[in-house]
Design a protein around this motif. Structure first.
Motif, PDB file in Angstrom:
ATOM      1  N   TYR A 136      -3.686  10.055  -5.347  1.00 46.73           N
ATOM      2  CA  TYR A 136      -2.283   9.679  -5.124  1.00 46.73           C
ATOM      3  C   TYR A 136      -1.846   8.637  -6.152  1.00 46.73           C
ATOM      4  N   ASP A 137      -0.574   8.722  -6.549  1.00 43.12           N
ATOM      5  CA  ASP A 137      -0.021   7.761  -7.486  1.00 43.12           C
ATOM      6  C   ASP A 137      -0.061   6.353  -6.886  1.00 43.12           C
ATOM      7  N   LYS A 138      -0.511   5.372  -7.676  1.00 45.08           N
ATOM      8  CA  LYS A 138      -0.714   4.030  -7.138  1.00 45.08           C
ATOM      9  C   LYS A 138       0.593   3.383  -6.694  1.00 45.08           C
ATOM     10  N   ARG A 139       1.702   3.691  -7.372  1.00 46.19           N
ATOM     11  CA  ARG A 139       2.977   3.107  -6.957  1.00 46.19           C
ATOM     12  C   ARG A 139       3.460   3.699  -5.647  1.00 46.19           C
ATOM     13  N   MET A 140       3.304   5.013  -5.499  1.00 45.26           N
ATOM     14  CA  MET A 140       3.693   5.626  -4.225  1.00 45.26           C
ATOM     15  C   MET A 140       2.839   5.081  -3.087  1.00 45.26           C
ATOM     16  N   VAL A 141       1.560   4.936  -3.328  1.00 43.20           N
ATOM     17  CA  VAL A 141       0.649   4.465  -2.287  1.00 43.20           C
ATOM     18  C   VAL A 141       1.038   3.062  -1.819  1.00 43.20           C
ATOM     19  N   THR A 142       1.220   2.146  -2.745  1.00 42.19           N
ATOM     20  CA  THR A 142       1.555   0.770  -2.355  1.00 42.19           C
ATOM     21  C   THR A 142       2.917   0.703  -1.679  1.00 42.19           C
ATOM     22  N   GLY A 143       3.864   1.523  -2.131  1.00 38.73           N
ATOM     23  CA  GLY A 143       5.175   1.547  -1.492  1.00 38.73           C
ATOM     24  C   GLY A 143       5.095   2.059  -0.062  1.00 38.73           C
ATOM     25  N   VAL A 144       4.306   3.106   0.162  1.00 37.77           N
ATOM     26  CA  VAL A 144       4.150   3.677   1.502  1.00 37.77           C
ATOM     27  C   VAL A 144       3.563   2.644   2.459  1.00 37.77           C
ATOM     28  N   ILE A 145       2.516   1.951   2.039  1.00 36.32           N
ATOM     29  CA  ILE A 145       1.846   0.995   2.926  1.00 36.32           C
ATOM     30  C   ILE A 145       2.743  -0.195   3.222  1.00 36.32           C
ATOM     31  N   GLN A 146       3.436  -0.701   2.211  1.00 40.05           N
ATOM     32  CA  GLN A 146       4.319  -1.838   2.442  1.00 40.05           C
ATOM     33  C   GLN A 146       5.486  -1.470   3.357  1.00 40.05           C
ATOM     34  N   ALA A 147       6.108  -0.323   3.104  1.00 48.74           N
ATOM     35  CA  ALA A 147       7.232   0.098   3.937  1.00 48.74           C
ATOM     36  C   ALA A 147       6.773   0.372   5.363  1.00 48.74           C
ATOM     37  N   GLY A 148       5.637   1.062   5.510  1.00 41.86           N
ATOM     38  CA  GLY A 148       5.142   1.368   6.848  1.00 41.86           C
ATOM     39  C   GLY A 148       4.786   0.129   7.647  1.00 41.86           C
ATOM     40  N   LYS A 405      -7.624  -4.423  -8.547  1.00 42.47           N
ATOM     41  CA  LYS A 405      -7.115  -5.065  -9.765  1.00 42.47           C
ATOM     42  C   LYS A 405      -6.258  -4.126 -10.614  1.00 42.47           C
ATOM     43  N   GLU A 406      -6.498  -2.810 -10.509  1.00 41.25           N
ATOM     44  CA  GLU A 406      -5.720  -1.903 -11.363  1.00 41.25           C
ATOM     45  C   GLU A 406      -4.257  -1.785 -10.933  1.00 41.25           C
ATOM     46  N   ILE A 407      -3.914  -2.285  -9.755  1.00 40.85           N
ATOM     47  CA  ILE A 407      -2.517  -2.297  -9.301  1.00 40.85           C
ATOM     48  C   ILE A 407      -1.930  -3.662  -9.626  1.00 40.85           C
ATOM     49  N   SER A 408      -0.973  -3.689 -10.552  1.00 45.20           N
ATOM     50  CA  SER A 408      -0.386  -4.951 -10.993  1.00 45.20           C
ATOM     51  C   SER A 408       0.774  -5.362 -10.093  1.00 45.20           C
ATOM     52  N   MET A 409       1.234  -6.593 -10.267  1.00 42.24           N
ATOM     53  CA  MET A 409       2.388  -7.070  -9.505  1.00 42.24           C
ATOM     54  C   MET A 409       3.631  -6.277  -9.881  1.00 42.24           C
ATOM     55  N   GLY A 410       3.732  -5.853 -11.130  1.00 43.15           N
ATOM     56  CA  GLY A 410       4.851  -5.015 -11.539  1.00 43.15           C
ATOM     57  C   GLY A 410       4.855  -3.674 -10.824  1.00 43.15           C
ATOM     58  N   ASP A 411       3.675  -3.087 -10.641  1.00 45.73           N
ATOM     59  CA  ASP A 411       3.563  -1.831  -9.887  1.00 45.73           C
ATOM     60  C   ASP A 411       4.041  -2.027  -8.451  1.00 45.73           C
ATOM     61  N   ILE A 412       3.643  -3.145  -7.871  1.00 45.56           N
ATOM     62  CA  ILE A 412       4.012  -3.421  -6.472  1.00 45.56           C
ATOM     63  C   ILE A 412       5.520  -3.601  -6.351  1.00 45.56           C
ATOM     64  N   TYR A 413       6.129  -4.331  -7.281  1.00 45.13           N
ATOM     65  CA  TYR A 413       7.585  -4.530  -7.255  1.00 45.13           C
ATOM     66  C   TYR A 413       8.321  -3.190  -7.370  1.00 45.13           C
ATOM     67  N   ARG A 414       7.881  -2.350  -8.324  1.00 46.63           N
ATOM     68  CA  ARG A 414       8.586  -1.088  -8.541  1.00 46.63           C
ATOM     69  C   ARG A 414       8.347  -0.074  -7.413  1.00 46.63           C
ATOM     70  N   SER A 415       7.235  -0.204  -6.716  1.00 42.11           N
ATOM     71  CA  SER A 415       6.895   0.785  -5.693  1.00 42.11           C
ATOM     72  C   SER A 415       7.816   0.730  -4.485  1.00 42.11           C
ATOM     73  N   VAL A 416       8.427  -0.417  -4.217  1.00 43.19           N
ATOM     74  CA  VAL A 416       9.201  -0.571  -2.977  1.00 43.19           C
ATOM     75  C   VAL A 416      10.664  -0.174  -3.142  1.00 43.19           C
ATOM     76  N   THR A 417      11.136   0.050  -4.386  1.00 41.33           N
ATOM     77  CA  THR A 417      12.558   0.302  -4.612  1.00 41.33           C
ATOM     78  C   THR A 417      13.111   1.457  -3.778  1.00 41.33           C
ATOM     79  N   PRO A 418      12.503   2.659  -3.783  1.00 43.57           N
ATOM     80  CA  PRO A 418      13.077   3.751  -2.972  1.00 43.57           C
ATOM     81  C   PRO A 418      13.034   3.473  -1.478  1.00 43.57           C
TER      82      PRO A 418
END
Length: 447
Positions: A136-148, A405-418
């Motif tokens: 799974y794409d790392k941005r989608m994954v982090t966005g799903v977990i944070q939103a859920g 570590k491979e998930i950066s803070m930028g990835d986390i910020y961008r993952s939550v937008t949708p």
């Protein structure tokens, strides 16, 4: 000095003191007591003491440490492992199926603990490694977990709604029921978004391969179904007696704790370390919430004594000629702005003494209690957005602590937008159609 000037002076002083980095409840309580002494002289400090007595006599507050303890026991004893395994086996064939299973997992965890932190811990330790391993794409994954995980403060038993109920003097039971349908609506919209995006961009959320599906037998799927029933049993044991009126709110919370601990003991994961960690964290969270409520009640008592709420209402309605909906939209926009820099409790304590009585005075064509319950849901959804909004975003920093570590803070910020976009749409729907939130409380209590 005009009441409006005094109110503005209190707010500006409070905001300036917050720049010092001191505890929010200490700053708000300090401003309240100093203002009371300055306005009414000796004896004014008794307003804070009266707030303390009011807090100590509020019986439903006993449910707060129970739900917090239940959430930490679930997180530390890993009761949700079997549940996620069940979703993995049953939804793996669908593109984005594991992400959908993660949202469903978060809904069930939210329905048992009322905390965003517990959902984030469970999702990050169980779902995150598995989703990344499955491609799974790392941005989608982090966005799903944070939103859920943010659903924990909307779906009952929500701890944030308990805090709002104390400040707004509204019934917790009706607020919980009011949050259930909007919470499930938001979870459904998350799932629809995941499925649609997985269909358009299949490389973001691949399904299990035919070889992997062939290794999963029907017997294994049925065994996982039985093993994953424990969280459903805990939720039913806690909520059904409360909904049918057999137990009070506090009694249901005790049943929930007993069921959770019993489940952990049966599974063999309730150790001394789990008990100690859950107890320490529960004590810290509960004390923090009680100090926040105490500060908010003291601040609100000064405002009530001043008549500042009526003065502000006169300013908006009589002088600026704003309608109720214009004022409500401005309030929500201010919450969204504050959410970029403050957490949910700080936002509520800062503006509740002004916003909650003002909303109750405005004419929305509903009874006062309905307005307070409806506004509590609006506030909670705004808190969910604040949890995911940079730069403060409480869940953003929790995810950074849990993520590899491979998930950066930028990835986390961008993952939550949708997902923030989905939340804003839900907020708009609840504002436009209040019955989405009020239908269930009316059905259970008003009939």
């Amino acid at each position: 000095m005009p009441y409006e000037m005094i109110a503005a002076l209190m707010f500006s002083t409070m905001l300036l003191m917050m720049m010092t980095g001191q505890r929010v409840f200490g700053i708000i309580g300090f401003v309240a007591v100093v203002a009371a002494l300055a306005l009414w002289g000796q004896g004014g400090e008794q307003m804070g003491f009266s707030a303390t007595m009011k807090l100590m006599r509020w019986y439903p507050l006993l449910s707060l440490p129970m739900f917090v303890f239940m959430g930490y026991v679930m997180s530390e004893s890993r009761l949700a492992d079997d549940l996620y395994r069940m979703f993995h086996l049953w939804f793996g064939r669908v593109r984005g199926g594991l992400a959908v299973g993660t949202i469903l997992l978060m809904v069930l965890i939210s329905a048992m603990n009322g905390l965003s932190v517990a959902g984030m811990a469970i999702g990050s330790t169980i779902a995150l490694p598995e989703l990344l391993r499955r491609g799974y794409d790392k941005r989608m994954v982090t966005g799903v977990i944070q939103a859920g995980s943010s659903l924990g403060i909307l779906i009952p038993p929500s701890v944030v709604l308990v805090l709002y109920a104390m400040i707004a003097r509204a019934p917790v039971s009706e607020l919980w029921l009011a949050g259930l349908v909007p919470g499930l609506l938001m979870a459904t919209m998350f799932i629809v978004y995941i499925l649609l995006r997985s269909r358009w961009q299949p490389w973001l959320a691949p399904a299990l391969t035919e070889e992997e599906m062939a290794q999963i037998t029907r017997a294994e799927k049925l065994r996982s179904l039985r093993a994953g029933l424990l969280p459903f049993v805990i939720f039913g044991a806690m909520m059904l007696p409360f909904i049918y009126g057999w137990t009070s709110l506090v009694e249901s919370s005790v049943i929930g704790v007993a069921a959770t601990v019993t489940g952990a003991v049966i599974k063999g994961t309730f150790t001394r370390a789990v008990f100690e960690t859950a107890t320490r964290n529960t004590l810290g969270i509960t004390c923090m919430f009680m100090w926040v409520i105490l500060a908010a009640l003291s601040f609100g008592a000064v405002f009530d004594g001043l008549g500042a709420v009526k003065a502000v209402e006169s300013l908006f309605v009589d002088r600026l000629h704003m309608g109720p909906w214009t004022i409500l939209i401005l309030m929500q926009l201010s919450f969204l702005l504050m959410g970029m820099f403050l957490d949910d409790t700080a936002m509520l304590v800062i503006v509740a003494p002004l916003y909650v009585p003002l909303v109750a005075m405005l004419d929305f064509g509903m009874p006062r209690l309905d307005v307070l319950v409806w506004y509590g849901v609006l506030y909670t959804i705004t808190c969910q957005i604040a949890y995911l909004t940079p730069p403060f975003g409480y869940n953003l920093f929790l995810m950074r602590a849990f993520a590899p570590k491979e998930i950066s803070m930028g990835d986390i910020y961008r993952s939550v937008t949708p997902f923030v976009g989905v939340m804003v749409v839900t907020l708009g729907l609840i504002m436009a159609f209040p019955q989405i939130a009020l239908w269930l409380p009316h059905l259970v209590y008003r009939n």
